[in-house]
Design an enzyme around this catalytic site. Structure first.
Site, PDB file in Angstrom:
ATOM      1  CE  LYS A  61     -11.446 -81.233 -31.065  1.00  0.00           C
ATOM      2  NZ  LYS A  61     -10.306 -81.511 -31.948  1.00  0.00           N
ATOM      3  CD  GLU A 107     -10.822 -83.844 -37.023  1.00  0.00           C
ATOM      4  OE1 GLU A 107     -11.296 -84.590 -36.152  1.00  0.00           O
ATOM      5  OE2 GLU A 107     -11.345 -83.660 -38.133  1.00  0.00           O
ATOM      6  NE  ARG A 146     -13.748 -87.644 -23.358  1.00  0.00           N
ATOM      7  CZ  ARG A 146     -13.262 -87.439 -24.587  1.00  0.00           C
ATOM      8  NH1 ARG A 146     -12.640 -88.401 -25.223  1.00  0.00           N
ATOM      9  NH2 ARG A 146     -13.414 -86.285 -25.170  1.00  0.00           N
TER      10      ARG A 146
HETATM   11  P1  ATP Z   1     -13.429 -83.723 -28.690  1.00  0.00           P
HETATM   12  O1  ATP Z   1     -14.247 -84.959 -28.495  1.00  0.00           O
HETATM   13  O2  ATP Z   1     -13.498 -82.755 -27.592  1.00  0.00           O
HETATM   14  O3  ATP Z   1     -13.629 -83.098 -30.011  1.00  0.00           O
HETATM   15  P2  ATP Z   1     -11.267 -85.147 -29.680  1.00  0.00           P
HETATM   16  O4  ATP Z   1     -10.724 -86.330 -28.991  1.00  0.00           O
HETATM   17  O5  ATP Z   1     -12.132 -85.365 -30.859  1.00  0.00           O
HETATM   18  O6  ATP Z   1     -11.954 -84.235 -28.620  1.00  0.00           O
HETATM   19  P3  ATP Z   1      -8.809 -84.455 -30.816  1.00  0.00           P
HETATM   20  O7  ATP Z   1      -8.399 -83.201 -31.449  1.00  0.00           O
HETATM   21  O8  ATP Z   1      -8.945 -85.660 -31.667  1.00  0.00           O
HETATM   22  O9  ATP Z   1     -10.157 -84.155 -30.079  1.00  0.00           O
HETATM   23  O10 ATP Z   1      -7.932 -84.783 -29.533  1.00  0.00           O
HETATM   24  C1  ATP Z   1      -6.559 -84.615 -29.445  1.00  0.00           C
HETATM   25  C2  ATP Z   1      -6.064 -85.399 -28.261  1.00  0.00           C
HETATM   26  O11 ATP Z   1      -6.655 -84.921 -27.068  1.00  0.00           O
HETATM   27  C3  ATP Z   1      -6.431 -86.863 -28.374  1.00  0.00           C
HETATM   28  O12 ATP Z   1      -5.286 -87.624 -28.085  1.00  0.00           O
HETATM   29  C4  ATP Z   1      -7.507 -87.050 -27.351  1.00  0.00           C
HETATM   30  O13 ATP Z   1      -7.481 -88.338 -26.817  1.00  0.00           O
HETATM   31  C5  ATP Z   1      -7.176 -85.986 -26.312  1.00  0.00           C
HETATM   32  N1  ATP Z   1      -8.367 -85.559 -25.598  1.00  0.00           N
HETATM   33  C6  ATP Z   1      -9.501 -85.058 -26.121  1.00  0.00           C
HETATM   34  N2  ATP Z   1     -10.421 -84.817 -25.164  1.00  0.00           N
HETATM   35  C7  ATP Z   1      -9.848 -85.165 -23.985  1.00  0.00           C
HETATM   36  C8  ATP Z   1     -10.279 -85.175 -22.621  1.00  0.00           C
HETATM   37  N3  ATP Z   1     -11.496 -84.751 -22.259  1.00  0.00           N
HETATM   38  N4  ATP Z   1      -9.414 -85.599 -21.676  1.00  0.00           N
HETATM   39  C9  ATP Z   1      -8.180 -86.008 -22.016  1.00  0.00           C
HETATM   40  N5  ATP Z   1      -7.707 -86.045 -23.274  1.00  0.00           N
HETATM   41  C10 ATP Z   1      -8.523 -85.638 -24.258  1.00  0.00           C
HETATM   42 MG    MG Z   2     -11.920 -86.148 -32.618  1.00  0.00          MG
END
Ligand code: ATP
Ligand code: MG
Length: 553
Positions: free
Chosen positions: A272, A37, A262
């Site tokens: 983020k 995102e 993760r």
């Molecule tokens: P955050 O919680 O840091 O904002 P998010 O999952 O909301 O992360 P996205 O932009 O939705 O962020 O994530 C894009 C991809 O990265 C998703 O497929 C998510 O599962 C993966 N991802 C995010 N954080 C991690 C992590 N700590 N380890 C592995 N994969 C991750």
């Molecule tokens: Mg997210």
């Protein structure tokens, strides 16, 4: 940009599933995607997901897409889109397709109409709060909305009016009609569309209704022909709804969702939202602050894409959550730079030394190997003259036992130069030693084969006349406490010493150093020329990592 990387050979459970699916003919080509995102910069956790998705596609001659999951207009921005593209490329990957979920809004709308026609979705007039209150709990079923049994015609008309902008934010939602007493809460008529009157970075003001993530994501995957939709474990409970959407929306392609753990790192916040808070509250100097676990922060700090890829391969892909020691990442950058970085001398806390028996205007060039472990890196010439700088803590007026560096009457070796002996020192009004008087022995020149006597200490130095002023930025973890109390704000756990700035000197030859050049400073560690603060007047070095490590894989 780097070319495609060699793929990892290590196995993991998702790779095994892909192999099975290819062998059984269930899929003919593997298609993966990385679906960020665009509401912030990517972090090292995202790198794990990028590497997994892109390397799977690479290894099995499939395709990997970069898809922006931009279904929430309020938090998204093109600045983030651009930074994400740059980071994925920098990590060494090329996407096969570049997509935006927002380009599928029309299709998502049409698929919602399919659901309504099948009696599987309805417009609800309840407020968000009412919907939450009637959802039930893990032990109690939810209760049906009074609007749940609206006719197909009424729902179609209301949904059209939602799209036409007739309702205010929150006034109406579209919900899937499944089962308010399902043991899986995600099946209790989840909201799939909401009204949001906001400007979208890609679609502008075309839409005032936006699909929810859980509804949008499977449709995005299906439209792109994704075969293996890989996400983190917290989406496991969403999987039945994911499959429901694919089935009931009658998507021709059927992607499958697989979850992995993760990445969590010690002393590191990784969401983020939290990283944005650090930026917004100016606890750091932007998303690319070298203390940030963002890809851009790690890059500015001096981490290489290769080190990050090797780290990701080593930690592997599992199905149970765990926390990785941040020292492990340090290990991989040391390994990467060990044979590549020029080994040079830098003085972080200068103390002037006058070599009283060296000719007043004399200067000579001394030979120095560039990397003692990699002869291919050759040699350089470094100037030496009557005045040099050494580290303040390489001199003690009253040394303890086993202190082998300079003190009155003691002799040490200057790296790449001569033995010098301390005869005298000068103090300022406060009693601080500000200058040493030493003599050198011309016989002891480095490389001359001198064997007359031995000294126990070797110290580094920089020729004073030709020295280049430099700023060194030394880092410690941004977050203090590993065992962060879930309730305590991470902002209360910030390390006050996470950044220390000192002014020193580097060798004359470093004048030409460019942003992102990486060096090992003898006894101090690996450093990167900072791309933001370095000017033609002043070199600024970021400490990437110290030399010593207690961590070995
Ligand atoms: P955050 O919680 O840091 O904002 P998010 O999952 O909301 O992360 P996205 O932009 O939705 O962020 O994530 C894009 C991809 O990265 C998703 O497929 C998510 O599962 C993966 N991802 C995010 N954080 C991690 C992590 N700590 N380890 C592995 N994969 C991750
Ligand atoms: Mg997210």
């Amino acid at each position: 940009m780097e070319t495609k990387t060699p793929t990892s050979t290590t196995s993991n459970f998702i790779k095994n599933i892909v192999i099975e699916d290819l062998n059984s003919g269930k899929v003919s080509q593997v298609v993966t995607r990385f679906p960020p995102e665009p509401n912030g910069y990517l972090h090292i956790g995202h790198a794990k997901s990028i590497i997994l998705n892109f390397e799977l596609a690479d290894e099995f001659k499939g395709r990997a897409n970069l898809r922006f999951d931009d279904t929430n207009p309020v938090k998204e921005d093109t600045e983030y889109v651009e930074s994400i593209k740059a980071d994925v490329e920098w990590l060494g990957f090329k996407w096969d397709g570049l997509f935006f979920a927002s380009n599928y809004f029309e299709e998502m709308y049409n698929r919602a109409v399919v659901l309504i026609r099948k009696g599987l979705a309805y417009v609800d007039d309840q407020t968000a709060e009412q919907i939450r209150e009637t959802r039930g709990t893990l032990t109690q079923p939810g209760t049906n909305s009074p609007h749940r049994d609206r006719s197909v015609e009424e729902n179609l008309s209301l949904f059209e009016r939602m799209r036409a902008g007739e309702f205010k934010d929150g006034e109406r939602v579209l919900r899937a009609k499944i089962d308010m007493s399902s043991p899986n809460i995600n099946f209790r008529d989840p909201v799939i569309y909401r009204v949001v009157h906001a400007h979208h970075h890609n679609t502008g003001d075309t839409w005032c209704i936006y699909p929810m993530y859980a509804y949008a994501h499977p449709i995005e995957d299906a439209i792109e022909g994704v075969t293996h939709s890989i996400c983190t474990l917290e989406f496991e409970d969403q999987r039945p709804f994911y499959d429901w959407v694919i089935r009931e929306c009658e998507m021709p392609n059927v992607p499958r969702q697989y979850e992995f753990a993760r990445l969590n790192l010690t002393n590191t916040v990784m969401s983020k939202r939290k990283l944005k808070q650090l930026v917004d509250e100016q606890a750091v100097d932007g998303w690319d602050d070298p203390r940030m676990p963002t890809i851009s922060g790690l890059r500015r700090r001096g981490f290489t894409a290769e080190a990050i890829r090797n780290f990701a391969r080593e930690i592997g892909v599992a199905r149970s959550n765990s926390t990785v020691d941040a020292k492990m990442l340090d290990h991989f950058i040391r390994e990467d730079l060990k044979l590549k970085a020029l080994r040079t001398m830098g003085i972080l806390n200068p103390l002037k030394v006058v070599i009283t028996n060296y000719p007043e205007d004399g200067v000579e060039m001394l030979d120095a190997e560039n990397n003692s472990e990699n002869p291919e890196m050759g040699h350089r010439q470094i100037p030496f003259s009557r005045e040099i700088y050494i580290e303040q803590d390489d001199f003690m007026e009253n040394p303890p036992n086993k202190y082998f560096r300079l003190f009155p009457g003691n002799e040490v070796r200057l790296k790449h130069a001569y033995f010098i002996k301390c005869n005298d020192f000068v103090k300022d009004d406060t009693g601080k030693v500000i200058e040493l008087h030493c003599t050198y022995d011309v016989e002891t020149k480095s490389g001359s084969g001198f064997t007359g006597r031995k000294v126990k200490g070797t110290i580094h130095w920089v020729d004073a006349k030709s020295a280049v002023p430099a700023e060194f930025r030394l880092y410690e973890p941004l977050i203090l406490d590993d065992q962060e109390d879930e309730n305590a704000s991470f902002m209360e756990n910030l390390n006050p010493n996470s950044l220390q700035i000192v002014q020193g000197f580097v060798e004359a030859g470093m004048k030409e150093a460019k942003p992102h050049d990486k060096f090992q400073f003898f006894r101090h560690g690996y450093f990167n020329v900072d791309p933001k603060y370095t000017t033609s007047e002043k070199l600024v070095f970021n400490l990437i990592v110290s030399l010593k490590s207690s961590f070995e894989v």
